[in-house]
Design a protein around this motif. Structure first.
Motif, PDB file in Angstrom:
ATOM      1  N   LYS A  99       0.839  -1.199   0.000  1.00 13.10           N
ATOM      2  CA  LYS A  99       0.000   0.000   0.000  1.00 13.10           C
ATOM      3  C   LYS A  99       0.876   1.252   0.000  1.00 13.10           C
ATOM      4  O   LYS A  99       0.689   2.168  -0.808  1.00 13.10           O
ATOM      5  N   LEU A 100       1.839   1.255   0.910  1.00 12.22           N
ATOM      6  CA  LEU A 100       2.720   2.408   1.024  1.00 12.22           C
ATOM      7  C   LEU A 100       3.503   2.632  -0.259  1.00 12.22           C
ATOM      8  O   LEU A 100       3.661   3.761  -0.727  1.00 12.22           O
ATOM      9  N   GLU A 101       3.936   1.546  -0.831  1.00 19.54           N
ATOM     10  CA  GLU A 101       4.766   1.670  -2.018  1.00 19.54           C
ATOM     11  C   GLU A 101       3.982   2.273  -3.176  1.00 19.54           C
ATOM     12  O   GLU A 101       4.457   3.172  -3.863  1.00 19.54           O
ATOM     13  N   SER A 102       2.768   1.787  -3.378  1.00 18.38           N
ATOM     14  CA  SER A 102       1.983   2.324  -4.493  1.00 18.38           C
ATOM     15  C   SER A 102       1.639   3.780  -4.239  1.00 18.38           C
ATOM     16  O   SER A 102       1.647   4.610  -5.167  1.00 18.38           O
ATOM     17  N   ALA A 103       1.364   4.104  -2.981  1.00 21.75           N
ATOM     18  CA  ALA A 103       1.077   5.502  -2.667  1.00 21.75           C
ATOM     19  C   ALA A 103       2.277   6.384  -2.988  1.00 21.75           C
ATOM     20  O   ALA A 103       2.144   7.437  -3.629  1.00 21.75           O
ATOM     21  N   ALA A 104       3.453   5.924  -2.572  1.00 24.14           N
ATOM     22  CA  ALA A 104       4.652   6.717  -2.832  1.00 24.14           C
ATOM     23  C   ALA A 104       4.880   6.875  -4.324  1.00 24.14           C
ATOM     24  O   ALA A 104       5.260   7.949  -4.798  1.00 24.14           O
ATOM     25  N   LYS A 105       4.605   5.814  -5.075  1.00 28.27           N
ATOM     26  CA  LYS A 105       4.787   5.892  -6.528  1.00 28.27           C
ATOM     27  C   LYS A 105       3.850   6.921  -7.136  1.00 28.27           C
ATOM     28  O   LYS A 105       4.231   7.696  -8.022  1.00 28.27           O
ATOM     29  N   ARG A 162       3.098  12.265  -9.542  1.00 30.74           N
ATOM     30  CA  ARG A 162       2.485  13.588  -9.457  1.00 30.74           C
ATOM     31  C   ARG A 162       3.552  14.675  -9.461  1.00 30.74           C
ATOM     32  O   ARG A 162       3.412  15.709 -10.104  1.00 30.74           O
ATOM     33  N   VAL A 163       4.619  14.443  -8.764  1.00 33.00           N
ATOM     34  CA  VAL A 163       5.707  15.412  -8.724  1.00 33.00           C
ATOM     35  C   VAL A 163       6.259  15.640 -10.119  1.00 33.00           C
ATOM     36  O   VAL A 163       6.445  16.777 -10.572  1.00 33.00           O
ATOM     37  N   ARG A 164       6.492  14.555 -10.816  1.00 34.98           N
ATOM     38  CA  ARG A 164       7.025  14.712 -12.172  1.00 34.98           C
ATOM     39  C   ARG A 164       6.038  15.435 -13.084  1.00 34.98           C
ATOM     40  O   ARG A 164       6.409  16.274 -13.887  1.00 34.98           O
ATOM     41  N   GLU A 165       4.780  15.098 -12.917  1.00 33.41           N
ATOM     42  CA  GLU A 165       3.743  15.754 -13.743  1.00 33.41           C
ATOM     43  C   GLU A 165       3.749  17.256 -13.519  1.00 33.41           C
ATOM     44  O   GLU A 165       3.751  18.047 -14.459  1.00 33.41           O
ATOM     45  N   LEU A 166       3.798  17.633 -12.248  1.00 34.12           N
ATOM     46  CA  LEU A 166       3.780  19.060 -11.930  1.00 34.12           C
ATOM     47  C   LEU A 166       5.049  19.745 -12.428  1.00 34.12           C
ATOM     48  O   LEU A 166       4.996  20.877 -12.949  1.00 34.12           O
ATOM     49  N   LEU A 172       9.774   4.378   4.478  1.00 37.24           N
ATOM     50  CA  LEU A 172       8.762   4.617   3.459  1.00 37.24           C
ATOM     51  C   LEU A 172       7.884   5.792   3.828  1.00 37.24           C
ATOM     52  O   LEU A 172       7.553   6.638   2.994  1.00 37.24           O
ATOM     53  N   GLU A 173       7.550   5.848   5.090  1.00 38.06           N
ATOM     54  CA  GLU A 173       6.626   6.888   5.518  1.00 38.06           C
ATOM     55  C   GLU A 173       7.255   8.270   5.358  1.00 38.06           C
ATOM     56  O   GLU A 173       6.614   9.198   4.840  1.00 38.06           O
ATOM     57  N   SER A 174       8.491   8.393   5.764  1.00 35.58           N
ATOM     58  CA  SER A 174       9.126   9.708   5.656  1.00 35.58           C
ATOM     59  C   SER A 174       9.319  10.077   4.184  1.00 35.58           C
ATOM     60  O   SER A 174       9.148  11.245   3.809  1.00 35.58           O
ATOM     61  N   ALA A 175       9.649   9.081   3.379  1.00 33.29           N
ATOM     62  CA  ALA A 175       9.784   9.361   1.955  1.00 33.29           C
ATOM     63  C   ALA A 175       8.473   9.859   1.371  1.00 33.29           C
ATOM     64  O   ALA A 175       8.427  10.859   0.644  1.00 33.29           O
ATOM     65  N   ALA A 176       7.390   9.178   1.711  1.00 33.57           N
ATOM     66  CA  ALA A 176       6.093   9.586   1.193  1.00 33.57           C
ATOM     67  C   ALA A 176       5.742  10.996   1.651  1.00 33.57           C
ATOM     68  O   ALA A 176       5.180  11.790   0.895  1.00 33.57           O
ATOM     69  N   LYS A 177       6.082  11.304   2.879  1.00 33.20           N
ATOM     70  CA  LYS A 177       5.785  12.647   3.394  1.00 33.20           C
ATOM     71  C   LYS A 177       6.547  13.704   2.609  1.00 33.20           C
ATOM     72  O   LYS A 177       6.009  14.771   2.292  1.00 33.20           O
ATOM     73  N   GLN A 178       7.807  13.412   2.315  1.00 33.70           N
ATOM     74  CA  GLN A 178       8.586  14.396   1.557  1.00 33.70           C
ATOM     75  C   GLN A 178       7.995  14.605   0.166  1.00 33.70           C
ATOM     76  O   GLN A 178       7.934  15.722  -0.333  1.00 33.70           O
ATOM     77  N   TYR A 179       7.569  13.487  -0.416  1.00 26.43           N
ATOM     78  CA  TYR A 179       6.951  13.633  -1.739  1.00 26.43           C
ATOM     79  C   TYR A 179       5.664  14.430  -1.650  1.00 26.43           C
ATOM     80  O   TYR A 179       5.367  15.277  -2.500  1.00 26.43           O
ATOM     81  N   ALA A 180       4.904  14.203  -0.606  1.00 27.47           N
ATOM     82  CA  ALA A 180       3.659  14.946  -0.459  1.00 27.47           C
ATOM     83  C   ALA A 180       3.933  16.427  -0.285  1.00 27.47           C
ATOM     84  O   ALA A 180       3.244  17.284  -0.867  1.00 27.47           O
ATOM     85  N   ASP A 181       4.949  16.744   0.484  1.00 25.44           N
ATOM     86  CA  ASP A 181       5.323  18.150   0.654  1.00 25.44           C
ATOM     87  C   ASP A 181       5.721  18.765  -0.683  1.00 25.44           C
ATOM     88  O   ASP A 181       5.313  19.890  -1.015  1.00 25.44           O
ATOM     89  N   ARG A 182       6.489  18.003  -1.421  1.00 26.41           N
ATOM     90  CA  ARG A 182       6.942  18.500  -2.717  1.00 26.41           C
ATOM     91  C   ARG A 182       5.742  18.773  -3.622  1.00 26.41           C
ATOM     92  O   ARG A 182       5.709  19.775  -4.345  1.00 26.41           O
ATOM     93  N   VAL A 183       4.781  17.908  -3.605  1.00 27.44           N
ATOM     94  CA  VAL A 183       3.585  18.118  -4.433  1.00 27.44           C
ATOM     95  C   VAL A 183       2.910  19.420  -4.039  1.00 27.44           C
ATOM     96  O   VAL A 183       2.550  20.243  -4.891  1.00 27.44           O
ATOM     97  N   ARG A 184       2.762  19.614  -2.751  1.00 25.58           N
ATOM     98  CA  ARG A 184       2.100  20.862  -2.329  1.00 25.58           C
ATOM     99  C   ARG A 184       2.920  22.086  -2.731  1.00 25.58           C
ATOM    100  O   ARG A 184       2.385  23.102  -3.167  1.00 25.58           O
ATOM    101  N   GLU A 185       4.205  21.957  -2.592  1.00 25.77           N
ATOM    102  CA  GLU A 185       5.094  23.072  -2.953  1.00 25.77           C
ATOM    103  C   GLU A 185       4.934  23.444  -4.418  1.00 25.77           C
ATOM    104  O   GLU A 185       4.770  24.612  -4.777  1.00 25.77           O
ATOM    105  N   LEU A 186       4.948  22.406  -5.254  1.00 26.02           N
ATOM    106  CA  LEU A 186       4.822  22.659  -6.689  1.00 26.02           C
ATOM    107  C   LEU A 186       3.451  23.224  -7.024  1.00 26.02           C
ATOM    108  O   LEU A 186       3.313  24.118  -7.862  1.00 26.02           O
ATOM    109  N   GLU A 187       2.443  22.711  -6.398  1.00 26.79           N
ATOM    110  CA  GLU A 187       1.095  23.208  -6.659  1.00 26.79           C
ATOM    111  C   GLU A 187       0.968  24.675  -6.264  1.00 26.79           C
ATOM    112  O   GLU A 187       0.289  25.461  -6.931  1.00 26.79           O
ATOM    113  N   GLU A 188       1.631  25.045  -5.187  1.00 29.76           N
ATOM    114  CA  GLU A 188       1.590  26.439  -4.760  1.00 29.76           C
ATOM    115  C   GLU A 188       2.219  27.348  -5.800  1.00 29.76           C
ATOM    116  O   GLU A 188       1.694  28.416  -6.137  1.00 29.76           O
ATOM    117  N   ILE A 189       3.360  26.905  -6.298  1.00 25.74           N
ATOM    118  CA  ILE A 189       4.045  27.713  -7.313  1.00 25.74           C
ATOM    119  C   ILE A 189       3.166  27.872  -8.547  1.00 25.74           C
ATOM    120  O   ILE A 189       3.023  28.958  -9.119  1.00 25.74           O
TER     121      ILE A 189
END
Lengths: 173, 173
Positions: A105-111, A116-120, B106-123
């Motif tokens: 679950k975590l892995e797919s979420a991270a992917k 999304r990051v790349r898309e943005l 995994l969790e910390s990685a996912a959090k960083q990616y989530a932050d990055r998404v928000r950052e990009l969306e803000e820009i």
DNA sequence: CAAAGCACATGAGGCA
DNA sequence: TGCCTCATGTGCTTTG
């Protein structure tokens, strides 16, 4: 309940040791000065001591398992050998299941987040914008949950949690 | 290697059962028509049968544990009760450790990616741009690894992998 | 007291 | 042959 012993029973020699060779089919005749009898007796005592070591090892391992169990689960049941072993089987299954499915679950979420990051970033690049670069943890470095998680089993070199193992066998040899 | 038995030994009654009451300290006198003796004998047999059940249960659980172990690890050692139990302890520790630390990673990685998404969306938003909305798995829904992973232990209702448990006790009562 | 758990001694059997 | 593992019967102990 828990009708077993509470601690290591410190080996009180039972009937057969104080009153050796009870009508056994094997072994020599218990005469006062029979060298064969003494020899057999010593051999049996050695065997008994080794067997006791083996039993203590098994017992300690089972107790170790009981200590390793989730505390809530172990609180609400009588901890005998049977229940400890059963709970250990269940716990391992639970850990394995949880490992794979939650990790997947975590892995797919991270992917998805990575995509999304790349898309943005692409959209930004198309519009001539640049976001402040930010180092992100490489996703492939995350251990894949789709592969069975294996790793060399750590050596816990023959630890014997209860110390009175050799001392119990002090009457040996 | 592996000096144990391969299958259930189908209970061949050893010496003491065919030749009951070998000079024991307890029990009645083995006379031909002694009701106390018969009664004690039956009581002992019942106890023996129950004890045999208990031991079989323990044995089956240990074998179950051995089946549950990582196959590579179990291939390269003699599977005794002792080694199975030791490997089970190690395996549980390994699973727990892996669970927490990998999940934390995994969790910390996912959090960083989530932050990055928000950052990009803000820009993007600041520049009047909008990215195609995309549903992302909610991050808080991911079970936190910082909390000890617990869950009701699944009930595996007294399964006895080896079937010949009651049949072994057919001589009972 | 009955029931259940446990450790023990012992013989059987396999493997080096 | 010697070493190791195992299953069994048995007595002891604790709990209900």
């Amino acid at each position: 309940m828990m009708p077993g012993r509470a601690q290591r029973p410190t080996f009180v020699p039972p009937t057969s040791m104080r009153n050796p060779v009870r009508g056994s089919s094997k072994g020599s005749i218990p005469s006062a000065d029979n060298p064969d009898f003494d020899h057999d007796r010593k051999k049996k005592d050695i065997h008994n001591g080794i067997e006791r070591l083996r039993r203590n090892n098994i017992k300690d391992r089972i107790n170790e398992l009981g200590l390793l169990l989730p505390k809530e689960a172990s609180k609400e049941m009588k901890l005998n050998k049977g229940t400890i072993l059963k709970a250990s089987c269940d716990y391992i299954r639970q850990l394995e299941k949880g490992q794979y499915q939650q990790q997947n679950k975590l892995e797919s979420a991270a992917k998805q987040y990575a995509d999304r990051v790349r898309e943005l970033e692409e959209i930004l690049a198309k519009n001539g914008l640049r976001a402040p670069t930010k180092v992100l943890p490489p996703l492939p470095a995350i251990p894949s949950a789709s592969q069975p998680f294996r790793q060399e089993i750590q050596e816990s070199p023959n630890q014997t949690p209860c110390g009175s193992l050799e001392s119990d066998c002090s009457t040996l040899s």
